[in-house]
Design an enzyme around this catalytic site. Structure first.
Site, PDB file in Angstrom:
ATOM      1  N   SER A 185       4.276  -9.896  -0.951  1.00  0.00           N
ATOM      2  CA  SER A 185       4.205  -8.709  -1.804  1.00  0.00           C
ATOM      3  C   SER A 185       4.440  -9.015  -3.279  1.00  0.00           C
ATOM      4  O   SER A 185       3.857  -8.373  -4.151  1.00  0.00           O
ATOM      5  CB  SER A 185       5.186  -7.640  -1.318  1.00  0.00           C
ATOM      6  OG  SER A 185       6.486  -8.158  -1.188  1.00  0.00           O
ATOM      7  N   HIS A 228       8.996  -7.532  -6.183  1.00  0.00           N
ATOM      8  CA  HIS A 228       7.888  -6.649  -6.563  1.00  0.00           C
ATOM      9  C   HIS A 228       7.798  -6.510  -8.076  1.00  0.00           C
ATOM     10  O   HIS A 228       6.724  -6.688  -8.668  1.00  0.00           O
ATOM     11  CB  HIS A 228       8.073  -5.267  -5.931  1.00  0.00           C
ATOM     12  CG  HIS A 228       7.966  -5.276  -4.447  1.00  0.00           C
ATOM     13  ND1 HIS A 228       8.094  -4.124  -3.685  1.00  0.00           N
ATOM     14  CD2 HIS A 228       7.739  -6.277  -3.556  1.00  0.00           C
ATOM     15  CE1 HIS A 228       7.950  -4.420  -2.410  1.00  0.00           C
ATOM     16  NE2 HIS A 228       7.739  -5.725  -2.312  1.00  0.00           N
TER      17      HIS A 228
END
Length: 201
Positions: A122, A173
């Site tokens: 991610s 992230h």
């Protein structure tokens, strides 16, 4: 002429193969097994200098849903970004951006005195999203049917979901997203498109 496999497709295939091997050799929900396969784990990175974990963790996922969510996002956004910036620049954005996300995650673990087992692509996927947003900005908010509003909404929703949920590596992230944006700023130059004229009004 033989069509070459895209970098994004190769990454998706590699992540999928690694996931299947991990599942068949012990399971992706087993933390010890994931650590043995290269998950990011601050104590081992710090004490054993196993810095490779900052990259190897990007090829590991906790369960099928985790894998599918990341690979779908990479499939829909990664292909377009790769087409626009080229294979080499895309690879740099993906791996350097994902690595930067891992470094920020590691730093936050050290700072907070925590020791989470962190895996997933991610951070790299957010790097791709951040880079795509910059590309869209440079192309006046639209590129091959993809609008900047769509990308900003996707990024905002994904970040919100992460901060509103438990067990999500939000540092990776955010670090990946910001790094991807900056890398695109350095690496990408808007293409000249035939038939396009500057609007001076």
């Amino acid at each position: 002429m033989e069509k070459r496999v895209s970098v994004s497709t190769a990454i998706i295939a590699l992540n999928s193969i690694v996931f299947l091997i991990v599942e068949f050799t012990g399971g992706s929900s087993d933390l010890e097994h994931m650590i043995s396969w290269g998950a990011a784990y601050a104590p081992l990175i710090t004490e054993e200098q196993e810095y490779y974990r900052l990259i190897s963790c990007m090829f590991l996922h906790f369960g099928m849903e985790h894998l599918v969510n990341n690979m779908l996002a990479l499939y829909f956004v990664g292909g377009r970004l790769e087409h626009e910036v080229g294979k080499l620049r895309f690879a740099v954005i993906y791996f350097a951006g994902g690595g930067a996300g891992s470094v920020l995650s590691y730093y936050m673990d050290i700072r907070n005195g925590t020791a989470y087992v962190s895996v997933g692509a991610s951070g790299a996927v957010f790097a791709v999203i951040g880079a795509m947003i910059y590309v869209l900005i440079l192309n006046r908010g639209q590129l091959e049917g993809l609008a900047i509003r769509q990308m900003v909404f996707m990024a905002a929703l994904s970040l919100y979901y992460g901060f509103a949920s438990q067990g999500i590596d939000n540092a990776a992230h955010v670090g990946g997203f910001l790094s991807g944006f900056v890398l695109a700023l350095v690496l990408y130059h808007r293409k000249h498109r035939p038939g396009c004229v500057l609007d001076a009004s």
